[in-house]
Design a protein around this motif. Sequence first.
Motif, PDB file in Angstrom:
ATOM      1  N   THR A 163     -70.252 -22.339  22.795  1.00  0.00           N
ATOM      2  CA  THR A 163     -70.019 -23.397  23.079  1.00  0.00           C
ATOM      3  C   THR A 163     -71.276 -24.593  23.388  1.00  0.00           C
ATOM      4  O   THR A 163     -70.813 -26.128  23.020  1.00  0.00           O
ATOM      5  CB  THR A 163     -68.850 -24.389  22.982  1.00  0.00           C
ATOM      6  OG1 THR A 163     -69.566 -24.200  24.673  1.00  0.00           O
ATOM      7  CG2 THR A 163     -67.405 -23.066  23.780  1.00  0.00           C
ATOM      8  N   LEU A 166     -71.876 -27.134  19.827  1.00  0.00           N
ATOM      9  CA  LEU A 166     -70.818 -27.537  19.223  1.00  0.00           C
ATOM     10  C   LEU A 166     -70.339 -28.794  19.206  1.00  0.00           C
ATOM     11  O   LEU A 166     -71.254 -29.809  20.194  1.00  0.00           O
ATOM     12  CB  LEU A 166     -69.645 -27.145  19.894  1.00  0.00           C
ATOM     13  CG  LEU A 166     -69.085 -25.549  19.496  1.00  0.00           C
ATOM     14  CD1 LEU A 166     -67.537 -24.891  19.854  1.00  0.00           C
ATOM     15  CD2 LEU A 166     -69.344 -25.213  17.933  1.00  0.00           C
ATOM     16  N   ALA A 170     -64.580 -30.210  18.240  1.00  0.00           N
ATOM     17  CA  ALA A 170     -64.647 -28.860  18.275  1.00  0.00           C
ATOM     18  C   ALA A 170     -64.983 -27.755  19.397  1.00  0.00           C
ATOM     19  O   ALA A 170     -64.316 -27.044  20.059  1.00  0.00           O
ATOM     20  CB  ALA A 170     -65.935 -28.380  17.530  1.00  0.00           C
ATOM     21  N   LYS A 171     -65.875 -27.974  20.241  1.00  0.00           N
ATOM     22  CA  LYS A 171     -66.073 -28.036  21.981  1.00  0.00           C
ATOM     23  C   LYS A 171     -64.500 -27.748  22.512  1.00  0.00           C
ATOM     24  O   LYS A 171     -64.428 -27.280  22.793  1.00  0.00           O
ATOM     25  CB  LYS A 171     -66.963 -28.486  22.177  1.00  0.00           C
ATOM     26  CG  LYS A 171     -67.076 -27.857  23.410  1.00  0.00           C
ATOM     27  CD  LYS A 171     -68.367 -28.352  24.687  1.00  0.00           C
ATOM     28  CE  LYS A 171     -68.454 -27.736  25.926  1.00  0.00           C
ATOM     29  NZ  LYS A 171     -69.662 -28.208  26.187  1.00  0.00           N
ATOM     30  N   ARG A 173     -61.457 -28.361  20.922  1.00  0.00           N
ATOM     31  CA  ARG A 173     -60.794 -27.042  20.297  1.00  0.00           C
ATOM     32  C   ARG A 173     -60.256 -25.932  21.241  1.00  0.00           C
ATOM     33  O   ARG A 173     -59.610 -25.198  21.479  1.00  0.00           O
ATOM     34  CB  ARG A 173     -60.600 -27.760  18.605  1.00  0.00           C
ATOM     35  CG  ARG A 173     -59.850 -26.714  18.068  1.00  0.00           C
ATOM     36  CD  ARG A 173     -59.840 -26.513  16.784  1.00  0.00           C
ATOM     37  NE  ARG A 173     -58.709 -25.939  16.154  1.00  0.00           N
ATOM     38  CZ  ARG A 173     -57.772 -25.780  15.360  1.00  0.00           C
ATOM     39  NH1 ARG A 173     -56.713 -27.698  15.655  1.00  0.00           N
ATOM     40  NH2 ARG A 173     -56.666 -25.001  15.508  1.00  0.00           N
ATOM     41  N   HIS A 209     -71.526 -21.309  16.621  1.00  0.00           N
ATOM     42  CA  HIS A 209     -71.853 -22.563  16.371  1.00  0.00           C
ATOM     43  C   HIS A 209     -74.111 -22.353  15.410  1.00  0.00           C
ATOM     44  O   HIS A 209     -73.728 -22.067  14.449  1.00  0.00           O
ATOM     45  CB  HIS A 209     -72.573 -23.455  16.988  1.00  0.00           C
ATOM     46  CG  HIS A 209     -72.529 -25.047  16.345  1.00  0.00           C
ATOM     47  ND1 HIS A 209     -71.826 -25.191  14.955  1.00  0.00           N
ATOM     48  CD2 HIS A 209     -74.153 -25.943  16.061  1.00  0.00           C
ATOM     49  CE1 HIS A 209     -72.576 -26.447  14.038  1.00  0.00           C
ATOM     50  NE2 HIS A 209     -73.541 -26.818  14.995  1.00  0.00           N
ATOM     51  N   GLY A 246     -72.396 -22.162  11.710  1.00  0.00           N
ATOM     52  CA  GLY A 246     -71.749 -20.919  11.970  1.00  0.00           C
ATOM     53  C   GLY A 246     -70.908 -20.186  11.809  1.00  0.00           C
ATOM     54  O   GLY A 246     -71.607 -19.665  10.650  1.00  0.00           O
ATOM     55  N   VAL A 264     -60.356 -22.921  14.879  1.00  0.00           N
ATOM     56  CA  VAL A 264     -61.493 -24.152  14.194  1.00  0.00           C
ATOM     57  C   VAL A 264     -60.454 -24.896  13.247  1.00  0.00           C
ATOM     58  O   VAL A 264     -60.565 -25.395  12.938  1.00  0.00           O
ATOM     59  CB  VAL A 264     -62.087 -22.564  12.888  1.00  0.00           C
ATOM     60  CG1 VAL A 264     -62.992 -23.556  11.879  1.00  0.00           C
ATOM     61  CG2 VAL A 264     -62.899 -22.110  13.628  1.00  0.00           C
TER      62      VAL A 264
END
Length: 265
Positions: A163, A166, A170-171, A173, A209, A246, A264
């Motif tokens: 992570t 990210l 996004a992190k 999530r 990522h 990604g 995602v």
Amino acid sequence: MLDVDAVTEILREAAEAAVLPRFRSLSEGEVTEKAPGELVTVADREAEELIGARLRDVVAAPVVGEEAASDDPGLLRALYGEPVAWLVDPVDGTRNFVRGDTRFAVMAALVRHGETVAAWILRPTEDRVYVAERGSGTWRDGVRVRREPAPADPARLHGSAATRFLAPAAKRRVEEAATRFASMGSGSHCVGVDYPLLFEGGQDFLLFHRTLPWDHAPGSLMLTEAGGVCLRPDGGEYRPGDDAVGLLCASDDECWKTARSLLVG
């Protein structure tokens, strides 16, 4: 015909000459930062020079090494501009190596027309080697490796997600999704360890990522040749010369879809 064993021997000899003698023996001046937070050691540079010089004798092609490409990013053009190119990661997991952690690897891959066709991962402290050729399977020390499908229930899945790079949303999530799995960590900080864990059954999925080619070309081929799945989060094919970000890797198609839906969206 590609001499797979010759490449394995090149990696072993470079590790013996340049990497292992420095393991847990690095002096302060032998470790520097090539970018903020990115370490490089004399072992990285010397091993890359040794490996690159000898790979050209196996297949005469440009060599894209991690350290050389750090100094000259234009070298990356060979991955899509030349019919054949080598990739070299002389010490994958450099930070682990500097700390005295055995989780590091020496890796190489051969790219033809933009696709990885052969790959090597050597774990020097264990004298363990993984090799794959497109269409011929993945092998550990001469024994073929096949990945079995993972459980369907996400609560029984084990994986990791890197992570660090990210975006914040996004992190978040990924962090929220972690509770849905049996376990989810941040990985070993060495893809030469993480990919074998996946295709040998120790984990079920990996999310990345940043996808630098010398990091992911070897392991992605090994995973797919062992029966797993390695795709961009949008379902696109991974190619080491592209500039997409990604990568989601999983034991099988259903596991990939499950991990994607949770990690995602």
